[in-house]
Design a protein around this motif. Sequence first.
Motif, PDB file in Angstrom:
ATOM      1  N   SER A  48       1.006  -1.058  -0.180  1.00 31.31           N
ATOM      2  CA  SER A  48      -0.112   0.223  -0.056  1.00 31.31           C
ATOM      3  C   SER A  48       1.195   0.795  -0.121  1.00 31.31           C
ATOM      4  O   SER A  48       2.106   1.142   0.334  1.00 31.31           O
ATOM      5  N   ILE A  49       0.490   2.573  -0.727  1.00 29.79           N
ATOM      6  CA  ILE A  49       1.523   3.151  -0.852  1.00 29.79           C
ATOM      7  C   ILE A  49       0.228   4.754   0.063  1.00 29.79           C
ATOM      8  O   ILE A  49      -1.002   4.470  -0.546  1.00 29.79           O
ATOM      9  N   ILE A  50       0.808   5.827   0.856  1.00 27.85           N
ATOM     10  CA  ILE A  50       0.178   6.663   1.154  1.00 27.85           C
ATOM     11  C   ILE A  50       0.652   7.946   0.759  1.00 27.85           C
ATOM     12  O   ILE A  50       1.543   8.233   0.959  1.00 27.85           O
ATOM     13  N   CYS A  51      -0.080   8.881  -0.399  1.00 23.66           N
ATOM     14  CA  CYS A  51       0.340  10.670  -0.856  1.00 23.66           C
ATOM     15  C   CYS A  51      -0.229  11.260  -0.889  1.00 23.66           C
ATOM     16  O   CYS A  51      -0.805  10.755  -1.110  1.00 23.66           O
ATOM     17  N   PRO A  52       0.697  12.053  -1.274  1.00 25.31           N
ATOM     18  CA  PRO A  52      -0.362  13.217  -1.859  1.00 25.31           C
ATOM     19  C   PRO A  52      -0.810  13.346  -3.477  1.00 25.31           C
ATOM     20  O   PRO A  52      -0.416  12.419  -3.908  1.00 25.31           O
ATOM     21  N   THR A  53      -2.305  13.877  -3.759  1.00 19.98           N
ATOM     22  CA  THR A  53      -2.706  14.457  -5.044  1.00 19.98           C
ATOM     23  C   THR A  53      -2.170  15.055  -5.602  1.00 19.98           C
ATOM     24  O   THR A  53      -0.789  15.970  -5.432  1.00 19.98           O
ATOM     25  N   GLY A  54      -2.088  15.459  -7.053  1.00 16.59           N
ATOM     26  CA  GLY A  54      -1.361  15.929  -8.105  1.00 16.59           C
ATOM     27  C   GLY A  54      -2.275  15.495  -9.877  1.00 16.59           C
ATOM     28  O   GLY A  54      -3.072  14.938  -9.623  1.00 16.59           O
ATOM     29  N   LYS A  55      -1.539  16.681 -10.312  1.00 16.08           N
ATOM     30  CA  LYS A  55      -2.179  16.973 -11.501  1.00 16.08           C
ATOM     31  C   LYS A  55      -2.255  14.863 -12.645  1.00 16.08           C
ATOM     32  O   LYS A  55      -1.295  14.812 -12.667  1.00 16.08           O
ATOM     33  N   GLY A  56      -3.467  14.819 -12.851  1.00 12.13           N
ATOM     34  CA  GLY A  56      -3.228  13.319 -13.007  1.00 12.13           C
ATOM     35  C   GLY A  56      -3.373  12.066 -12.542  1.00 12.13           C
ATOM     36  O   GLY A  56      -3.746  11.199 -12.756  1.00 12.13           O
ATOM     37  N   TYR A  57      -3.383  12.998 -11.220  1.00  9.98           N
ATOM     38  CA  TYR A  57      -3.624  11.760  -9.697  1.00  9.98           C
ATOM     39  C   TYR A  57      -4.692  12.385  -8.498  1.00  9.98           C
ATOM     40  O   TYR A  57      -4.149  11.797  -7.495  1.00  9.98           O
ATOM     41  N   GLU A  58      -5.609  12.458  -9.468  1.00  9.62           N
ATOM     42  CA  GLU A  58      -6.356  13.215  -7.972  1.00  9.62           C
ATOM     43  C   GLU A  58      -7.195  11.855  -7.254  1.00  9.62           C
ATOM     44  O   GLU A  58      -8.310  12.698  -6.071  1.00  9.62           O
ATOM     45  N   LEU A  59      -7.334  11.227  -7.563  1.00  4.61           N
ATOM     46  CA  LEU A  59      -8.338  10.178  -7.211  1.00  4.61           C
ATOM     47  C   LEU A  59      -8.431   9.892  -5.871  1.00  4.61           C
ATOM     48  O   LEU A  59      -6.442   9.763  -5.252  1.00  4.61           O
ATOM     49  N   PRO A  60      -8.515   9.721  -4.494  1.00  8.21           N
ATOM     50  CA  PRO A  60      -8.567   9.381  -2.832  1.00  8.21           C
ATOM     51  C   PRO A  60      -7.989   7.975  -2.804  1.00  8.21           C
ATOM     52  O   PRO A  60      -7.307   7.222  -1.929  1.00  8.21           O
ATOM     53  N   TYR A  61      -8.343   7.222  -3.844  1.00  5.92           N
ATOM     54  CA  TYR A  61      -8.095   5.448  -3.552  1.00  5.92           C
ATOM     55  C   TYR A  61      -7.946   4.710  -4.905  1.00  5.92           C
ATOM     56  O   TYR A  61      -9.071   5.004  -6.149  1.00  5.92           O
TER      57      TYR A  61
END
Length: 390
Positions: free
Chosen positions: A31-44
Amino acid sequence: MLILVENLPSPFDRRVWQEATTLVAHGYQVSIICPTGKGYELPYELIDSIHIYRYNLPNEGEGALGYLLEYSAALWHTFRLAYKVRRERGFDVIQACNPPDLLFLVGGFFKRFYGSRFVFDHHDINPELYEAKFGRRDLLWKLMVWLERQTFRTADVSIATNESYRQIALERGGMRADRVFVVRSGPKLDRLKIQPPKPELKRGRRFLVGYVGVMGKQEGIDYLLRAARHIVHELKRDDVHFGLVGGGTSLEEMQQLAGQLGLADHVTFTGRVPDAELLDMLNTADVCVNPDVANDMNDKSTMNKIMEYMALGKPIVQFDLAEGRFSAQEASLYAARNDAVDMAHKIVALLDDPERRLHMGQFGRNRVEHELEWRYEVPKLLRAYETLWT
């Protein structure tokens, strides 16, 4: 396995994603916990059997208050989501990827109260990064040194990106030699494919000089732009275009500087773009550059861009830095440290020597294929994890 990242979203962060997919391929649940970013906005998201939990951050920090807000929010969300992962699927190991050197608080908490192991994946040397950004060794610099020390003290195993970082773990971090493993950020050649150039990216000019990376203060984009100004205006070379790929806190400032230097028509800033567009720019480039400022941080750090250039068979010009020279060897020319004019002359020398460019590109590609590709690092990564259980 639970991997913590604060400065980039997954799967955009190449090193983290290669580690995660490697672990999955060898039987680990990740599992990875990380911030959102452009193109990667989904919370899961579930991608390639990897569970990705993302959180929103305030704008990237500028100054002490900005970093305080950013890192405080990141810690809160990381703790919150770590509990969520623990409830939903559990974990035995937390791997913290810096910056910042605050994630040991999460790893140490779960280590003490739940028996988890803690791995420190050392991406950046934060005291040197602070000094590079702010040019001083003040109370906050001393805090960075203390936080780094606490991170190493908490870690059961540390993963270093090169030998310089390993020495820091041993000397400044006080870690045992058998608990520190060098795992370089080697590229994967199935991602970095050599493809036909796209002449339109040269904007009607004969040559393209390419750059990929962060647009930040310590990346030396201002040196590159001053080198470009010397090439265009002093050497009267109207046949060279510059393609700069990447985003960051200094992007707008660098765009303004290009205009002030009379380079608006000679430089393309793409911002952060998908891999396909990045590869188009690099495959079209005749020469690739790494203008990272010569300072303690960059001298000891391995830059992903260098090995990406080499993987694509591109000759390189960079300032003379210890780890940059180790990575590139004969694939690069080395300009005098922080000398934009010398960098300009090194770039032009390569543009005017196609045979030398070909030889240097072939050397770099061969070095990646036979020494530096990610597959050579996989056994080292797995040994680091196996050590957790001994």
